[in-house]
Design a protein around this motif. Structure first.
Motif, PDB file in Angstrom:
ATOM      1  N   GLU A 143       0.848  -1.191   0.000  1.00  0.00           N
ATOM      2  CA  GLU A 143       0.000   0.000   0.000  1.00  0.00           C
ATOM      3  C   GLU A 143       0.883   1.240   0.000  1.00  0.00           C
ATOM      4  O   GLU A 143       1.314   1.727   1.042  1.00  0.00           O
ATOM      5  CB  GLU A 143      -0.924  -0.020   1.229  1.00  0.00           C
ATOM      6  N   GLY A 144       1.199   1.733  -1.206  1.00  0.00           N
ATOM      7  CA  GLY A 144       2.053   2.902  -1.350  1.00  0.00           C
ATOM      8  C   GLY A 144       1.257   4.156  -1.666  1.00  0.00           C
ATOM      9  O   GLY A 144       0.038   4.119  -1.832  1.00  0.00           O
ATOM     10  N   ASN A 145       1.964   5.264  -1.777  1.00  0.00           N
ATOM     11  CA  ASN A 145       1.300   6.540  -2.037  1.00  0.00           C
ATOM     12  C   ASN A 145       1.344   6.920  -3.516  1.00  0.00           C
ATOM     13  O   ASN A 145       1.117   8.063  -3.876  1.00  0.00           O
ATOM     14  CB  ASN A 145       1.929   7.650  -1.187  1.00  0.00           C
ATOM     15  N   GLY A 146       1.629   5.936  -4.392  1.00  0.00           N
ATOM     16  CA  GLY A 146       1.635   6.199  -5.824  1.00  0.00           C
ATOM     17  C   GLY A 146       0.266   5.999  -6.438  1.00  0.00           C
ATOM     18  O   GLY A 146      -0.676   5.552  -5.779  1.00  0.00           O
ATOM     19  N   PRO A 147       0.109   6.320  -7.716  1.00  0.00           N
ATOM     20  CA  PRO A 147      -1.203   6.254  -8.374  1.00  0.00           C
ATOM     21  C   PRO A 147      -1.761   4.847  -8.550  1.00  0.00           C
ATOM     22  O   PRO A 147      -2.964   4.695  -8.780  1.00  0.00           O
ATOM     23  CB  PRO A 147      -0.939   6.902  -9.737  1.00  0.00           C
ATOM     24  N   ILE A 148      -0.929   3.809  -8.453  1.00  0.00           N
ATOM     25  CA  ILE A 148      -1.432   2.441  -8.594  1.00  0.00           C
ATOM     26  C   ILE A 148      -2.355   2.071  -7.440  1.00  0.00           C
ATOM     27  O   ILE A 148      -3.325   1.339  -7.620  1.00  0.00           O
ATOM     28  CB  ILE A 148      -0.265   1.440  -8.677  1.00  0.00           C
ATOM     29  N   GLY A 149      -2.092   2.602  -6.245  1.00  0.00           N
ATOM     30  CA  GLY A 149      -2.885   2.237  -5.088  1.00  0.00           C
ATOM     31  C   GLY A 149      -2.475   0.874  -4.554  1.00  0.00           C
ATOM     32  O   GLY A 149      -1.476   0.293  -4.983  1.00  0.00           O
ATOM     33  N   PRO A 150      -3.245   0.325  -3.622  1.00  0.00           N
ATOM     34  CA  PRO A 150      -2.894  -0.967  -3.027  1.00  0.00           C
ATOM     35  C   PRO A 150      -2.795  -2.088  -4.055  1.00  0.00           C
ATOM     36  O   PRO A 150      -3.569  -2.149  -5.005  1.00  0.00           O
ATOM     37  CB  PRO A 150      -4.044  -1.229  -2.044  1.00  0.00           C
ATOM     38  N   ILE A 151      -1.801  -2.973  -3.831  1.00  0.00           N
ATOM     39  CA  ILE A 151      -1.604  -4.177  -4.645  1.00  0.00           C
ATOM     40  C   ILE A 151      -1.775  -5.369  -3.712  1.00  0.00           C
ATOM     41  O   ILE A 151      -1.162  -5.423  -2.648  1.00  0.00           O
ATOM     42  CB  ILE A 151      -0.193  -4.216  -5.262  1.00  0.00           C
ATOM     43  N   ILE A 152      -2.607  -6.335  -4.110  1.00  0.00           N
ATOM     44  CA  ILE A 152      -2.875  -7.506  -3.289  1.00  0.00           C
ATOM     45  C   ILE A 152      -2.495  -8.758  -4.070  1.00  0.00           C
ATOM     46  O   ILE A 152      -2.825  -8.893  -5.248  1.00  0.00           O
ATOM     47  CB  ILE A 152      -4.363  -7.614  -2.895  1.00  0.00           C
ATOM     48  N   ALA A 153      -1.813  -9.687  -3.428  1.00  0.00           N
ATOM     49  CA  ALA A 153      -1.501 -10.978  -4.049  1.00  0.00           C
ATOM     50  C   ALA A 153      -1.487 -12.052  -2.974  1.00  0.00           C
ATOM     51  O   ALA A 153      -1.159 -11.771  -1.820  1.00  0.00           O
ATOM     52  CB  ALA A 153      -0.155 -10.929  -4.764  1.00  0.00           C
ATOM     53  N   ASP A 154      -1.865 -13.270  -3.348  1.00  0.00           N
ATOM     54  CA  ASP A 154      -1.714 -14.377  -2.409  1.00  0.00           C
ATOM     55  C   ASP A 154      -1.253 -15.625  -3.145  1.00  0.00           C
ATOM     56  O   ASP A 154      -1.393 -15.746  -4.359  1.00  0.00           O
ATOM     57  CB  ASP A 154      -2.970 -14.619  -1.565  1.00  0.00           C
ATOM     58  N   SER A 155      -0.665 -16.540  -2.383  1.00  0.00           N
ATOM     59  CA  SER A 155      -0.092 -17.737  -2.969  1.00  0.00           C
ATOM     60  C   SER A 155      -0.083 -18.857  -1.941  1.00  0.00           C
ATOM     61  O   SER A 155      -0.295 -18.641  -0.752  1.00  0.00           O
ATOM     62  CB  SER A 155       1.337 -17.464  -3.460  1.00  0.00           C
ATOM     63  N   ASN A 156       0.194 -20.076  -2.432  1.00  0.00           N
ATOM     64  CA  ASN A 156       0.297 -21.236  -1.551  1.00  0.00           C
ATOM     65  C   ASN A 156       1.518 -22.054  -1.922  1.00  0.00           C
ATOM     66  O   ASN A 156       2.338 -21.637  -2.753  1.00  0.00           O
ATOM     67  CB  ASN A 156      -0.984 -22.081  -1.623  1.00  0.00           C
ATOM     68  N   THR A 157       1.648 -23.219  -1.327  1.00  0.00           N
ATOM     69  CA  THR A 157       2.835 -24.042  -1.562  1.00  0.00           C
ATOM     70  C   THR A 157       2.750 -24.855  -2.849  1.00  0.00           C
ATOM     71  O   THR A 157       3.729 -25.490  -3.226  1.00  0.00           O
ATOM     72  CB  THR A 157       3.042 -25.013  -0.380  1.00  0.00           C
ATOM     73  N   GLN A 158       1.592 -24.827  -3.510  1.00  0.00           N
ATOM     74  CA  GLN A 158       1.410 -25.610  -4.735  1.00  0.00           C
ATOM     75  C   GLN A 158       1.730 -24.836  -6.016  1.00  0.00           C
ATOM     76  O   GLN A 158       1.482 -25.315  -7.117  1.00  0.00           O
ATOM     77  CB  GLN A 158      -0.027 -26.135  -4.823  1.00  0.00           C
ATOM     78  N   GLY A 159       2.255 -23.613  -5.877  1.00  0.00           N
ATOM     79  CA  GLY A 159       2.589 -22.824  -7.052  1.00  0.00           C
ATOM     80  C   GLY A 159       1.428 -22.042  -7.625  1.00  0.00           C
ATOM     81  O   GLY A 159       1.497 -21.550  -8.753  1.00  0.00           O
ATOM     82  N   HIS A 160       0.345 -21.915  -6.864  1.00  0.00           N
ATOM     83  CA  HIS A 160      -0.805 -21.136  -7.303  1.00  0.00           C
ATOM     84  C   HIS A 160      -0.680 -19.709  -6.777  1.00  0.00           C
ATOM     85  O   HIS A 160      -0.358 -19.505  -5.602  1.00  0.00           O
ATOM     86  CB  HIS A 160      -2.109 -21.745  -6.779  1.00  0.00           C
ATOM     87  N   VAL A 161      -0.948 -18.749  -7.622  1.00  0.00           N
ATOM     88  CA  VAL A 161      -0.837 -17.348  -7.228  1.00  0.00           C
ATOM     89  C   VAL A 161      -1.910 -16.550  -7.949  1.00  0.00           C
ATOM     90  O   VAL A 161      -2.339 -16.910  -9.055  1.00  0.00           O
ATOM     91  CB  VAL A 161       0.582 -16.791  -7.546  1.00  0.00           C
ATOM     92  N   ARG A 162      -2.355 -15.484  -7.322  1.00  0.00           N
ATOM     93  CA  ARG A 162      -3.325 -14.579  -7.927  1.00  0.00           C
ATOM     94  C   ARG A 162      -3.071 -13.191  -7.372  1.00  0.00           C
ATOM     95  O   ARG A 162      -2.391 -13.035  -6.346  1.00  0.00           O
ATOM     96  CB  ARG A 162      -4.760 -15.026  -7.643  1.00  0.00           C
ATOM     97  N   GLY A 163      -3.607 -12.156  -8.025  1.00  0.00           N
ATOM     98  CA  GLY A 163      -3.387 -10.811  -7.532  1.00  0.00           C
ATOM     99  C   GLY A 163      -4.142  -9.782  -8.345  1.00  0.00           C
ATOM    100  O   GLY A 163      -4.668 -10.067  -9.427  1.00  0.00           O
TER     101      GLY A 163
END
Length: 294
Positions: free
Chosen positions: A68-88
């Motif tokens: 969560e920075g003060n740039g124009p992109i705004g908050p970035i969210i990502a999550d992952s697990n031990t099986q190599g799955h990721v989303r964001g």
């Protein structure tokens, strides 16, 4: 090249190492969220670093990162697990600057911002979570993850993540590495690693040239002889959302809210932030959820 991640040891077990190619995975995120160049690079770096940290976890543990920075992109969210799955996802996917930064690259720092926080939540299972947070130190993502590992988890590490974006906003190359010192690492080893890191081209350039995760780690470890591959894991963009999950969320709103949906909207539409999938609930389905909420 199909996306995958490797776990390895280097320097006779005194260094733990991870590397991944995530080009197709980040390309999937780019298409789902219609991200422009700087947003693509920031999201891709964050998802790749989250993937590498997810590989560190045990069994079915999950990890969620929020930048969560003060740039124009705004908050970035990502999550992952031990099986190599990721989303964001990013709050503002449409960030692009005509000007490159001083190194001739996309100005991710300007997009993310240099003030704010990086938060990490680890789902340890059985309803237990671990939360850590640090201030953003650069906005370049890799340096921020390196700082987090050193300060919050007391692990001396180096995290390198990179994304090359094509003129049409598709992803040309993406990936990253994470190197961590284990007990027994002496000054000579540290000097050797620092030299290798300094002389190594950017990870996105290496991937664009066709280098594999094994070859990238071999460069960082000073040769294949110093490297012991432990595991290879397929990597992909995966979301665990479902209509059932959104139905449960609607039930949690309470019967008054559901009744209003039925009477005023005659249905409901839900969208997943992570994958942009849409789920429609007609009046009959809402009536059923209303009864369950009772």
């Amino acid at each position: 090249m199909t996306d995958y991640l490797i776990k390895a040891l280097a320097y006779d077990g005194r260094v733990r190492a991870y590397a991944a190619i995530t080009t197709d995975t980040i390309n999937e995120a780019q298409k789902r969220h219609d991200t422009w160049s700087v947003s693509s690079a920031a999201l891709g770096r964050t998802m790749t670093a989250t993937l590498l940290m997810g590989a560190m976890q045990k069994e079915d543990q999950k990890i969620t990162i929020k930048i969560e920075g003060n740039g124009p992109i705004g908050p970035i969210i990502a999550d992952s697990n031990t099986q190599g799955h990721v989303r964001g996802y990013v709050t503002n996917p449409h960030v692009h600057f005509d000007e490159l930064n001083g190194a001739g690259k996309l100005d991710v720092r300007r997009g993310v911002g240099t003030e704010g926080t990086l938060s990490v939540v680890k789902d340890l299972g059985f309803g237990q979570n671990f939360t850590g947070q640090i201030p953003i130190v650069s906005g370049e993502i890799g340096e921020d993850f390196t700082y987090y590992l050193a300060k919050s988890e007391q692990i001396n590490s180096s995290v390198g993540v990179g994304v090359l974006v094509n003129p049409d906003d598709s992803i040309k190359a993406a990936g990253g590495f994470m190197i961590q010192l284990m007990p027994g690492a002496d000054d000579a080893l540290i000097d050797d690693l620092e030299k290798n890191l300094k002389n190594c081209p950017t990870v996105s350039r290496l991937i664009d040239e066709g280098k594999t995760p094994e070859e990238i780690l071999a460069i960082l470890a000073g040769g294949e002889d110093n490297l012991q591959i432990l595991e290879k894991i397929p990597v992909s963009f995966e979301c665990n959302c479902s209509k059932e999950r959104f139905g449960a969320a609607i039930i949690s709103l309470g019967k008054d809210e559901i009744k209003q949906m039925i009477e005023e909207d005659h249905g409901a539409e839900a969208e997943c932030h992570f994958c942009r999938n849409h789920y429609h609930f007609d009046e009959a389905e809402l009536e059923k959820l209303y009864e369950e909420a009772q």
